[in-house]
Motif scaffolding. Structure first.
Motif, PDB file in Angstrom:
ATOM      1  N   TRP A   1       0.759  -1.064  -0.163  1.00 29.20           N
ATOM      2  CA  TRP A   1      -0.021  -0.057  -0.234  1.00 29.20           C
ATOM      3  C   TRP A   1       0.871   1.247  -0.058  1.00 29.20           C
ATOM      4  CZ3 TRP A   1      -5.511   0.062   0.893  1.00 29.20           C
ATOM      5  CH2 TRP A   1      -5.907  -1.232   1.302  1.00 29.20           C
ATOM      6  N   ARG A   2       0.496   2.408  -0.550  1.00 27.54           N
ATOM      7  CA  ARG A   2       0.816   3.657  -0.334  1.00 27.54           C
ATOM      8  C   ARG A   2       0.381   4.086   0.892  1.00 27.54           C
ATOM      9  NH1 ARG A   2       2.107   7.228  -4.486  1.00 27.54           N
ATOM     10  NH2 ARG A   2       2.600   8.642  -2.573  1.00 27.54           N
ATOM     11  N   GLU A   3       1.028   5.348   1.365  1.00 31.94           N
ATOM     12  CA  GLU A   3       0.759   5.850   2.758  1.00 31.94           C
ATOM     13  C   GLU A   3      -0.588   6.755   2.733  1.00 31.94           C
ATOM     14  OE1 GLU A   3       2.408   9.307   0.489  1.00 31.94           O
ATOM     15  OE2 GLU A   3       2.660   7.109   0.677  1.00 31.94           O
ATOM     16  N   GLN A   4      -1.051   7.045   3.884  1.00 30.60           N
ATOM     17  CA  GLN A   4      -2.287   7.851   4.062  1.00 30.60           C
ATOM     18  C   GLN A   4      -1.826   9.297   3.260  1.00 30.60           C
ATOM     19  OE1 GLN A   4      -5.178   7.276   5.142  1.00 30.60           O
ATOM     20  NE2 GLN A   4      -5.437   5.384   6.433  1.00 30.60           N
ATOM     21  N   GLY A   5      -2.785   9.719   2.706  1.00 26.96           N
ATOM     22  CA  GLY A   5      -2.914  10.989   2.052  1.00 26.96           C
ATOM     23  C   GLY A   5      -2.288  10.979   0.719  1.00 26.96           C
ATOM     24  N   SER A   6      -2.211   9.705   0.202  1.00 26.13           N
ATOM     25  CA  SER A   6      -1.771   9.487  -1.161  1.00 26.13           C
ATOM     26  C   SER A   6      -2.910   9.412  -1.929  1.00 26.13           C
ATOM     27  CB  SER A   6      -0.966   8.269  -1.347  1.00 26.13           C
ATOM     28  OG  SER A   6      -1.119   7.610  -2.526  1.00 26.13           O
ATOM     29  N   GLY A   7      -3.191   9.867  -3.234  1.00 30.06           N
ATOM     30  CA  GLY A   7      -4.282   9.739  -3.974  1.00 30.06           C
ATOM     31  C   GLY A   7      -4.418   8.308  -4.463  1.00 30.06           C
ATOM     32  N   THR A   8      -3.312   7.699  -4.425  1.00 32.99           N
ATOM     33  CA  THR A   8      -3.379   6.269  -5.192  1.00 32.99           C
ATOM     34  C   THR A   8      -3.906   5.467  -3.982  1.00 32.99           C
ATOM     35  OG1 THR A   8      -1.574   6.338  -6.635  1.00 32.99           O
ATOM     36  CG2 THR A   8      -2.162   4.098  -5.603  1.00 32.99           C
ATOM     37  N   ARG A   9      -3.630   5.599  -2.733  1.00 31.39           N
ATOM     38  CA  ARG A   9      -4.217   5.081  -1.432  1.00 31.39           C
ATOM     39  C   ARG A   9      -5.550   5.132  -1.286  1.00 31.39           C
ATOM     40  NH1 ARG A   9      -2.249   3.388   3.614  1.00 31.39           N
ATOM     41  NH2 ARG A   9      -4.130   2.977   4.752  1.00 31.39           N
ATOM     42  N   ALA A  10      -6.124   6.381  -1.597  1.00 34.68           N
ATOM     43  CA  ALA A  10      -7.559   6.632  -1.520  1.00 34.68           C
ATOM     44  C   ALA A  10      -8.408   6.035  -2.421  1.00 34.68           C
ATOM     45  CB  ALA A  10      -7.558   8.390  -1.803  1.00 34.68           C
ATOM     46  N   VAL A  11      -7.911   6.058  -3.662  1.00 31.61           N
ATOM     47  CA  VAL A  11      -8.442   5.174  -4.787  1.00 31.61           C
ATOM     48  C   VAL A  11      -8.759   3.726  -4.375  1.00 31.61           C
ATOM     49  CG1 VAL A  11      -8.797   4.764  -7.417  1.00 31.61           C
ATOM     50  CG2 VAL A  11      -8.298   7.082  -6.241  1.00 31.61           C
ATOM     51  N   LEU A  12      -7.266   3.314  -4.170  1.00 32.74           N
ATOM     52  CA  LEU A  12      -7.416   1.679  -4.096  1.00 32.74           C
ATOM     53  C   LEU A  12      -7.966   1.470  -2.724  1.00 32.74           C
ATOM     54  CD1 LEU A  12      -5.913  -0.891  -4.858  1.00 32.74           C
ATOM     55  CD2 LEU A  12      -3.941  -0.279  -3.470  1.00 32.74           C
ATOM     56  N   ASP A  13      -8.192   1.935  -1.533  1.00 33.64           N
ATOM     57  CA  ASP A  13      -8.814   1.746  -0.536  1.00 33.64           C
ATOM     58  C   ASP A  13     -10.177   1.505  -0.809  1.00 33.64           C
ATOM     59  OD1 ASP A  13      -8.970   0.948   2.412  1.00 33.64           O
ATOM     60  OD2 ASP A  13      -9.795   3.054   2.820  1.00 33.64           O
ATOM     61  N   ARG A  14     -10.916   2.640  -1.399  1.00 29.97           N
ATOM     62  CA  ARG A  14     -12.339   2.774  -1.835  1.00 29.97           C
ATOM     63  C   ARG A  14     -12.645   1.610  -2.661  1.00 29.97           C
ATOM     64  NH1 ARG A  14     -12.267   7.115  -3.864  1.00 29.97           N
ATOM     65  NH2 ARG A  14     -12.665   8.355  -2.019  1.00 29.97           N
ATOM     66  N   ALA A  15     -11.679   1.084  -3.645  1.00 32.51           N
ATOM     67  CA  ALA A  15     -12.040  -0.076  -4.407  1.00 32.51           C
ATOM     68  C   ALA A  15     -11.929  -1.270  -3.955  1.00 32.51           C
ATOM     69  CB  ALA A  15     -10.929   0.157  -5.779  1.00 32.51           C
ATOM     70  N   LEU A  16     -11.015  -1.548  -3.093  1.00 31.44           N
ATOM     71  CA  LEU A  16     -10.764  -2.972  -2.210  1.00 31.44           C
ATOM     72  C   LEU A  16     -11.899  -3.154  -1.358  1.00 31.44           C
ATOM     73  CD1 LEU A  16      -7.057  -3.192  -2.066  1.00 31.44           C
ATOM     74  CD2 LEU A  16      -8.458  -4.128  -3.569  1.00 31.44           C
ATOM     75  N   ARG A  17     -12.540  -2.001  -0.767  1.00 25.59           N
ATOM     76  CA  ARG A  17     -13.497  -2.223   0.012  1.00 25.59           C
ATOM     77  C   ARG A  17     -14.868  -2.636  -0.493  1.00 25.59           C
ATOM     78  NH1 ARG A  17     -13.377   0.196   5.425  1.00 25.59           N
ATOM     79  NH2 ARG A  17     -11.302   1.181   5.812  1.00 25.59           N
ATOM     80  N   LYS A  18     -15.008  -2.052  -1.613  1.00 23.68           N
ATOM     81  CA  LYS A  18     -16.181  -2.240  -2.315  1.00 23.68           C
ATOM     82  C   LYS A  18     -16.346  -3.676  -3.098  1.00 23.68           C
ATOM     83  CE  LYS A  18     -18.706  -0.448  -6.587  1.00 23.68           C
ATOM     84  NZ  LYS A  18     -18.771   0.617  -7.669  1.00 23.68           N
ATOM     85  N   ALA A  19     -15.024  -4.077  -3.422  1.00 28.34           N
ATOM     86  CA  ALA A  19     -14.740  -5.650  -3.908  1.00 28.34           C
ATOM     87  C   ALA A  19     -14.667  -6.545  -3.029  1.00 28.34           C
ATOM     88  CB  ALA A  19     -13.353  -5.534  -4.826  1.00 28.34           C
ATOM     89  N   GLY A  20     -14.647  -6.105  -1.700  1.00 25.17           N
ATOM     90  CA  GLY A  20     -14.804  -7.000  -0.489  1.00 25.17           C
ATOM     91  C   GLY A  20     -13.365  -7.822  -0.482  1.00 25.17           C
ATOM     92  N   VAL A  21     -12.216  -7.181  -0.985  1.00 22.63           N
ATOM     93  CA  VAL A  21     -10.642  -7.666  -0.769  1.00 22.63           C
ATOM     94  C   VAL A  21     -10.244  -7.036   0.488  1.00 22.63           C
ATOM     95  CG1 VAL A  21      -8.487  -7.943  -1.623  1.00 22.63           C
ATOM     96  CG2 VAL A  21     -10.390  -7.823  -3.255  1.00 22.63           C
ATOM     97  N   ARG A  22     -10.157  -5.876   0.945  1.00 24.45           N
ATOM     98  CA  ARG A  22      -9.636  -5.578   2.069  1.00 24.45           C
ATOM     99  C   ARG A  22     -10.567  -4.151   2.699  1.00 24.45           C
ATOM    100  NH1 ARG A  22      -6.131  -8.865   1.366  1.00 24.45           N
ATOM    101  NH2 ARG A  22      -3.901  -8.707   1.803  1.00 24.45           N
ATOM    102  N   LYS A  23     -10.448  -3.944   3.949  1.00 27.90           N
ATOM    103  CA  LYS A  23     -10.902  -2.889   4.769  1.00 27.90           C
ATOM    104  C   LYS A  23      -9.821  -2.306   5.229  1.00 27.90           C
ATOM    105  CE  LYS A  23     -15.418  -4.681   5.807  1.00 27.90           C
ATOM    106  NZ  LYS A  23     -16.692  -4.829   6.609  1.00 27.90           N
ATOM    107  N   GLY A  24      -8.696  -1.829   4.445  1.00 23.78           N
ATOM    108  CA  GLY A  24      -7.485  -1.141   4.642  1.00 23.78           C
ATOM    109  C   GLY A  24      -6.366  -2.082   4.959  1.00 23.78           C
TER     110      GLY A  24
END
Length: 301
Positions: free
Chosen positions: A194-217
Motif C-alpha cells: 500500500w501507499r501511505e495515508q494522504g496518497s491519491g493512489t491509496r484513497a482510490v485503492l482503499d475505496r475500490a478494495l472495500r467495494k470488491a470485498g478484498v480489504r478494509k484497509g
C-alpha cells in the motif's frame, strides 16, 4: 446558423466546470453576463444545450456534441499560441508540484519536450502525495500541480488530464502461487503493498478494495510504503502483490519484470488531473500548462 467564438468559449468553460459561478470567475465576467451569453448561444443553435440543476448545469445531447467542437477549437488556439511562443525566449523558473506516481511517470516527458525550446529556464519540481500537492498550491508555493485520485481542496479547481488504471501486479520471479492468482478470493490471501495515508493512489485503492470485498484497509502482513518506487522495489523482492498505475509500470512490463494479474471483477479506473488556482496560471507556468495540454505525454522505458 452563426456561432460566436466568444460565446462558444464561454460555453466550453461552463460545460467543463459545471457551474455558472465558477465559469464567471475564470472568465472574469459577471454571472448574469455568462448566463446571457449561454442563452444567446442556445438561441443561435435553436435548442437548449444545458440542463439546469440545483447543483449547477450539465450537458444534454446537443451540448455534448457542441462541447466536442468547442474543445477542438480551444486546442487549435492553444497550438497556435505554442507555435508563436516557441519563437520567444522564456527566462526564470518553472515551478510545479506533482504527486509521486505522476512525478515519476508523466512529468519527465513533459519537461523534456518543453525544455527543448526553452533551454534557459530553471525548473523546480516539488514531489509529495496528493494532499501535500494541494496544500502547496493553496499556500502559493507553486502555481500549478498534477494530482491523482479524488482530490478536493478549497479555492482549487481540477482539470482532467489523463485516464489511468490501477492494476494488480506481481514480480515475474515471485512465488509461483501468486502468479496463478485469478480471483478476488485468491487476492484476499496474499500480502498487499500500500501507499501511505494522504496518497491519491491509496484513497482510490482503499475505496475500490472495500467495494470488491478484498480489504478494509491494510491487514497484518501488508506493507505501507511512501512512494511508488519503494513499492516497485518491494514488489521486485517478492514482498507482496501491488496495485499500481499502468503509467508507472510501462518499463517493467515491457522488460518482463512484472506481470499483470487478470482478476475479473476488479477494475480500478481513475484520472490524473491538473490542480489549478481559480485564475489561470500566467507566465512560465501558464506557458508550460498550455504546452502540456497540447503535447501528448511520453511513456518512459
Amino acid at each position: 446558423m452563426f456561432v460566436d467564438p466568444r460565446r462558444l468559449e464561454t460555453f466550453r468553460v461552463v460545460a467543463t466546470t459545471g457551474q455558472i459561478s465558477a465559469a464567471s470567475r475564470l472568465l472574469h465576467l459577471s454571472q448574469p453576463a455568462v448566463t446571457a451569453q449561454i442563452r444567446q448561444l442556445e438561441a443561435d443553435c435553436g435548442q437548449p444545450l444545458l440542463v439546469r440543476t440545483a447543483r449547477g448545469v450539465r450537458l444534454n445531447a446537443a451540448g455534448r456534441v457542441l462541447l466536442d467542437y468547442a474543445q477542438r477549437i480551444h486546442g487549435l488556439l492553444d497550438e497556435a499560441a505554442l507555435a508563436i511562443a516557441a519563437e520567444e525566449t522564456l527566462q526564470g523558473e518553472l515551478a510545479l508540484a506533482a504527486s509521486t506516481t505522476i512525478a515519476g511517470a508523466i512529468v519527465p516527458g513533459l519537461l523534456a519536450s518543453f525544455l527543448r525550446t526553452h533551454r534557459d529556464l530553471q525548473v523546480r519540481l516539488e514531489v509529495g502525495n496528493t494532499r501535500e500537492v494541494l496544500a502547496w498550491l493553496a499556500e502559493g508555493r507553486v502555481p500549478l500541480g498534477l494530482v491523482e485520485g479524488h482530490a478536493r481542496a478549497p479555492r482549487i479547481r481540477l482539470e482532467r488530464y489523463l485516464d489511468d488504471e490501477l492494476v494488480p501486479v506481481v514480480a515475474s520471479q515471485g512465488p509461483p502461487e501468486w502468479l496463478r492468482i485469478r480471483t478476488l478470493d485468491a487476492l484476499k490471501r496474499v500480502p498487499l503493498l500500500w501507499r501511505e495515508q494522504g496518497s491519491g493512489t491509496r484513497a482510490v485503492l482503499d475505496r475500490a478494495l472495500r467495494k470488491a470485498g478484498v480489504r478494509k484497509g491494510p491487514q497484518p502482513g501488508d506493507l505501507q510504503l511512501g512512494s511508488t518506487e519503494a513499492i516497485k522495489k518491494a514488489l521486485a523482492l517478492g514482498l507482496g502483490v501491488a496495485l499500481l498505475s499502468r503509467w508507472s509500470i510501462h518499463g517493467e512490463l515491457s522488460l518482463g519484470r512484472f506481470q499483470v494479474l487478470p482478476v475479473p471483477g476488479l477494475r480500478i479506473a481513475r484520472a490524473f488531473s491538473w490542480a489549478l488556482p481559480v485564475d489561470e496560471p500566467s507566465g512560465v507556468a501558464g506557458r508550460f500548462l498550455r504546452h502540456a495540454r497540447a503535447a501528448p505525454p511520453v511513456l518512459l522505458p
